[in-house]
Design a protein around this motif. Sequence first.
Motif, PDB file in Angstrom:
ATOM      1  N   SER A 142       6.152 -20.115  -5.202  1.00  7.00           N
ATOM      2  CA  SER A 142       6.520 -18.729  -4.910  1.00  7.00           C
ATOM      3  C   SER A 142       7.910 -18.663  -4.282  1.00  7.00           C
ATOM      4  O   SER A 142       8.262 -19.495  -3.447  1.00  7.00           O
ATOM      5  CB  SER A 142       5.500 -18.096  -3.958  1.00  7.00           C
ATOM      6  N   LYS A 143       8.670 -17.646  -4.700  1.00  6.30           N
ATOM      7  CA  LYS A 143      10.003 -17.424  -4.140  1.00  6.30           C
ATOM      8  C   LYS A 143      10.004 -16.134  -3.320  1.00  6.30           C
ATOM      9  O   LYS A 143       9.458 -15.110  -3.756  1.00  6.30           O
ATOM     10  CB  LYS A 143      11.049 -17.309  -5.255  1.00  6.30           C
ATOM     11  N   TRP A 144      10.640 -16.192  -2.157  1.00  3.20           N
ATOM     12  CA  TRP A 144      10.872 -15.022  -1.316  1.00  3.20           C
ATOM     13  C   TRP A 144      12.378 -14.853  -1.225  1.00  3.20           C
ATOM     14  O   TRP A 144      13.079 -15.726  -0.690  1.00  3.20           O
ATOM     15  CB  TRP A 144      10.261 -15.231   0.066  1.00  3.20           C
ATOM     16  N   VAL A 145      12.876 -13.731  -1.755  1.00  3.56           N
ATOM     17  CA  VAL A 145      14.313 -13.552  -1.927  1.00  3.56           C
ATOM     18  C   VAL A 145      14.790 -12.319  -1.165  1.00  3.56           C
ATOM     19  O   VAL A 145      14.229 -11.225  -1.315  1.00  3.56           O
ATOM     20  CB  VAL A 145      14.669 -13.387  -3.420  1.00  3.56           C
ATOM     21  N   PHE A 155      17.037 -17.271  -0.282  1.00  2.84           N
ATOM     22  CA  PHE A 155      15.659 -17.347  -0.755  1.00  2.84           C
ATOM     23  C   PHE A 155      14.967 -18.567  -0.167  1.00  2.84           C
ATOM     24  O   PHE A 155      15.596 -19.545   0.236  1.00  2.84           O
ATOM     25  CB  PHE A 155      15.592 -17.374  -2.290  1.00  2.84           C
ATOM     26  N   SER A 156      13.634 -18.488  -0.121  1.00  5.10           N
ATOM     27  CA  SER A 156      12.775 -19.575   0.341  1.00  5.10           C
ATOM     28  C   SER A 156      11.718 -19.832  -0.723  1.00  5.10           C
ATOM     29  O   SER A 156      11.407 -18.960  -1.530  1.00  5.10           O
ATOM     30  CB  SER A 156      12.099 -19.221   1.675  1.00  5.10           C
ATOM     31  N   THR A 157      11.151 -21.031  -0.688  1.00  2.50           N
ATOM     32  CA  THR A 157      10.113 -21.411  -1.650  1.00  2.50           C
ATOM     33  C   THR A 157       8.845 -21.806  -0.903  1.00  2.50           C
ATOM     34  O   THR A 157       8.904 -22.538   0.088  1.00  2.50           O
ATOM     35  CB  THR A 157      10.580 -22.597  -2.514  1.00  2.50           C
ATOM     36  N   VAL A 158       7.704 -21.310  -1.379  1.00  2.01           N
ATOM     37  CA  VAL A 158       6.399 -21.654  -0.814  1.00  2.01           C
ATOM     38  C   VAL A 158       5.544 -22.195  -1.953  1.00  2.01           C
ATOM     39  O   VAL A 158       5.336 -21.521  -2.961  1.00  2.01           O
ATOM     40  CB  VAL A 158       5.722 -20.434  -0.165  1.00  2.01           C
ATOM     41  N   MET A 159       5.020 -23.414  -1.807  1.00  3.26           N
ATOM     42  CA  MET A 159       4.320 -24.090  -2.904  1.00  3.26           C
ATOM     43  C   MET A 159       2.843 -23.689  -2.987  1.00  3.26           C
ATOM     44  O   MET A 159       1.956 -24.519  -3.182  1.00  3.26           O
ATOM     45  CB  MET A 159       4.464 -25.602  -2.754  1.00  3.26           C
ATOM     46  N   THR A 160       2.576 -22.397  -2.891  1.00  2.00           N
ATOM     47  CA  THR A 160       1.201 -21.912  -2.824  1.00  2.00           C
ATOM     48  C   THR A 160       0.412 -22.244  -4.089  1.00  2.00           C
ATOM     49  O   THR A 160      -0.720 -22.736  -4.018  1.00  2.00           O
ATOM     50  CB  THR A 160       1.201 -20.392  -2.579  1.00  2.00           C
ATOM     51  N   GLY A 161       0.985 -21.959  -5.250  1.00  6.31           N
ATOM     52  CA  GLY A 161       0.258 -22.189  -6.499  1.00  6.31           C
ATOM     53  C   GLY A 161      -0.029 -23.651  -6.743  1.00  6.31           C
ATOM     54  O   GLY A 161      -1.141 -24.024  -7.154  1.00  6.31           O
ATOM     55  N   LEU A 248       7.028  -7.075  -5.772  1.00 12.23           N
ATOM     56  CA  LEU A 248       6.412  -8.281  -6.324  1.00 12.23           C
ATOM     57  C   LEU A 248       6.820  -8.421  -7.785  1.00 12.23           C
ATOM     58  O   LEU A 248       6.796  -7.445  -8.538  1.00 12.23           O
ATOM     59  CB  LEU A 248       4.891  -8.183  -6.226  1.00 12.23           C
ATOM     60  N   VAL A 249       7.189  -9.641  -8.181  1.00 16.10           N
ATOM     61  CA  VAL A 249       7.634  -9.892  -9.549  1.00 16.10           C
ATOM     62  C   VAL A 249       6.767 -11.003 -10.127  1.00 16.10           C
ATOM     63  O   VAL A 249       6.859 -12.162  -9.707  1.00 16.10           O
ATOM     64  CB  VAL A 249       9.118 -10.307  -9.599  1.00 16.10           C
TER      65      VAL A 249
END
Length: 290
Positions: A142-145, A155-161, A248-249
């Motif tokens: 997931s990206k938070w931009v 932006f930040s990345t969260v490896m949720t998936g 949300l995209v």
Amino acid sequence: MENWIAVDWGSTHLRAWHWQNEVCVNQLQIAAGVSQLNGRTPEEIFRQHIAPWREENSIPVFMAGMIGSDAGWQVAPYLPCPVTTRQLGSKLTEVAGQVWIVPGLKVQQNGECNVMRGEETQLTGAMALSPADVYVMPGTHSKWVSVDGECIQHFSTVMTGELFHLLLNQSLIGKGLPQQQADDEAFQRGLKRGLTTSSPVASLFSARAARVLGELAPTSVADYLSGLLIGAEVAEMYPQHTQPRVTLVGGSLLNARYLRAFAALGVQANCCDGDDAFLQGIRSIFHGRH
């Protein structure tokens, strides 16, 4: 006359659309991502599946995704943030006549490192379709931009998936489970716990313990874990963004799950379909060059 080809070429799949005057006249989806080429080169795949659409190579092609990585056709550089969407469209890498790869984006400052490749094109389209201050792009990573007008700031990345997949398929949490079934109540339980936990890592084992002790159906572990991880992601990341407008995209199913997490925090987020955003991103790049 509007006439262009958009290619989303990732690790596992190749998807392409041929647009003429706002109408999609050709479409393709095959399992020929850069990790699934089976000894063939990307150029060979391109010549077989996409080149026949091009009418003597006169139609411009814009590609995004892992095709621009060191495992793809040719490396397209990462542009450093902050960067404008206009700059993104002006820094394409040409790999053949009128065939370009969109660059990725990077954050590399004060010891912080982050990259995206493919999402930048979705982001460009989402910024045109659904203006916001923060874009959340759910998925494997997931990206938070954060944006400001046409400028992509950070932006930040969260490896949720990916974490969900690993825990369910390769950890004790998922060991010996039967076929999973949809369970909205289990998702809501996990979401509530994820949103209120101070340490997601310390809460993960509850997905196994609740099942072992009979408080969670063996067929509902996936939805509980999904809620737990999404809730923990939103609870951790949203307070880092002070801007109010969120879009949300992504796909409709994931967007709906994240919407519930934001709603639980009293935040009304908007949604933008990921494919619509990607195509609008390519359309914006096309119009920026013509």
